[in-house]
Write a protein that holds these residues in place. Structure first.
Motif, short mmCIF file in Angstrom:
data_model
loop_
_atom_site.label_atom_id
_atom_site.label_comp_id
_atom_site.label_asym_id
_atom_site.label_seq_id
_atom_site.Cartn_x
_atom_site.Cartn_y
_atom_site.Cartn_z
N GLY A 55 24.25 117.59 -36.22
CA GLY A 55 25.66 117.95 -36.12
C GLY A 55 26.35 117.25 -34.97
O GLY A 55 27.49 116.77 -35.09
N LEU A 56 25.67 117.15 -33.84
CA LEU A 56 26.23 116.45 -32.69
C LEU A 56 26.41 114.97 -32.98
O LEU A 56 27.44 114.37 -32.65
N ALA A 57 25.43 114.37 -33.66
CA ALA A 57 25.55 112.96 -34.04
C ALA A 57 26.72 112.74 -34.98
O ALA A 57 27.47 111.76 -34.86
N GLY A 58 26.91 113.66 -35.93
CA GLY A 58 28.05 113.56 -36.85
C GLY A 58 29.38 113.63 -36.12
O GLY A 58 30.32 112.90 -36.45
N ALA A 59 29.46 114.50 -35.12
CA ALA A 59 30.70 114.62 -34.34
C ALA A 59 30.97 113.35 -33.54
O ALA A 59 32.12 112.95 -33.36
N MET A 60 29.91 112.70 -33.08
CA MET A 60 30.08 111.51 -32.25
C MET A 60 30.50 110.28 -33.06
O MET A 60 31.17 109.40 -32.54
N VAL A 61 30.11 110.22 -34.33
CA VAL A 61 30.41 109.02 -35.13
C VAL A 61 31.57 109.20 -36.09
O VAL A 61 31.99 108.24 -36.73
N ALA A 62 32.11 110.39 -36.21
CA ALA A 62 33.15 110.67 -37.21
C ALA A 62 34.36 109.75 -37.05
O ALA A 62 34.83 109.15 -38.03
N THR A 63 34.88 109.63 -35.85
CA THR A 63 36.07 108.81 -35.63
C THR A 63 35.81 107.35 -35.96
O THR A 63 36.63 106.70 -36.61
N ARG A 64 34.66 106.84 -35.55
CA ARG A 64 34.33 105.43 -35.82
C ARG A 64 34.17 105.17 -37.31
O ARG A 64 34.56 104.12 -37.82
N LEU A 65 33.57 106.15 -38.02
CA LEU A 65 33.42 105.98 -39.47
C LEU A 65 34.77 105.96 -40.18
O LEU A 65 34.98 105.15 -41.09
N VAL A 66 35.68 106.83 -39.75
CA VAL A 66 37.01 106.85 -40.37
C VAL A 66 37.75 105.55 -40.08
O VAL A 66 38.43 105.01 -40.96
N GLU A 67 37.65 105.04 -38.87
CA GLU A 67 38.31 103.78 -38.53
C GLU A 67 37.75 102.63 -39.36
O GLU A 67 38.49 101.73 -39.75
N ARG A 68 36.46 102.65 -39.61
CA ARG A 68 35.84 101.54 -40.33
C ARG A 68 35.99 101.64 -41.85
O ARG A 68 36.26 100.64 -42.53
N PHE A 69 35.79 102.84 -42.43
CA PHE A 69 35.76 102.98 -43.88
C PHE A 69 36.97 103.70 -44.46
O PHE A 69 37.15 103.71 -45.68
N GLY A 70 37.76 104.36 -43.65
CA GLY A 70 38.91 105.12 -44.13
C GLY A 70 38.54 106.58 -44.38
O GLY A 70 37.39 106.90 -44.67
N PRO A 71 39.54 107.47 -44.29
CA PRO A 71 39.25 108.90 -44.41
C PRO A 71 38.78 109.32 -45.80
O PRO A 71 37.94 110.22 -45.93
N ALA A 72 39.29 108.70 -46.86
CA ALA A 72 38.90 109.11 -48.21
C ALA A 72 37.42 108.86 -48.46
O ALA A 72 36.71 109.74 -48.97
N ARG A 73 36.94 107.68 -48.08
CA ARG A 73 35.52 107.37 -48.28
C ARG A 73 34.62 108.25 -47.43
O ARG A 73 33.55 108.69 -47.86
N VAL A 74 35.06 108.52 -46.20
CA VAL A 74 34.25 109.37 -45.31
C VAL A 74 34.17 110.79 -45.87
O VAL A 74 33.10 111.40 -45.88
N LEU A 75 35.29 111.31 -46.34
CA LEU A 75 35.29 112.66 -46.92
C LEU A 75 34.40 112.76 -48.15
O LEU A 75 33.55 113.65 -48.26
N LEU A 76 34.59 111.84 -49.09
CA LEU A 76 33.80 111.89 -50.32
C LEU A 76 32.32 111.67 -50.06
O LEU A 76 31.46 112.37 -50.62
#
Length: 156
Positions: A55-76
């Protein structure tokens, strides 16, 4: 065996800390299942600690993943990964290997949930105030809507 006031022996349904953890998927004690190598007090904190780290790892990478792949892809991807990481819980057997599989799956599941949850709440803040409740209900339906369908797959 526990003694009750009338000196009748009653089997204990709850293992004591010195007894090994047996995972059979049933409420009655296992008779022939091979026990985990770790005693119960050691296995549960191990899995919980690995889950918290995920869970901590997910919190640390969430912003970077959204910036790289976009919010729709990260959510799905997060919702899909959360569901897929639940499969090992349905097929797990007793043993140290499965304990590792369950711990890893739970860590990945926590990382996916935190990443998707962070992204979801960030998107909800962008909605106009009159659509906030609709955005929240859509998120709840996506996250929890399929849980009743999992009931028939659970062991009895």
């Amino acid at each position: 065996m526990n003694k009750v006031p009338n000196d009748t022996a009653v089997p204990s349904a709850v293992p004591t800390p010195s007894e090994p953890l047996e995972c059979t998927g049933r409420s009655e004690p296992a008779q022939s299942a091979a026990p985990f190598l770790l005693p119960q007090p050691a296995a549960s904190p191990l899995v919980m600690g690995v889950t918290v780290a995920g869970g901590l790892a997910g919190a640390m990478v969430a912003t970077r993943l959204v910036e790289r792949f976009g919010p729709a892809r990260v959510l799905l991807t997060g919702f899909l990964a959360y569901a897929v990481c639940g499969v090992p819980f349905l097929v797990a057997r007793p043993g140290p290997v499965w304990l590792g599989v369950i711990a890893t799956a739970d860590a990945l599941r926590a990382a996916a949930a935190v990443t998707a949850g962070t992204t979801q709440r960030s998107l909800q803040q962008l909605c106009p105030s009159e659509l906030q409740s609709r955005a929240q209900q859509t998120s709840v339906s996506l996250g929890a809507g399929l849980r009743p369908a999992a009931g028939p797959s659970m062991p009895r």
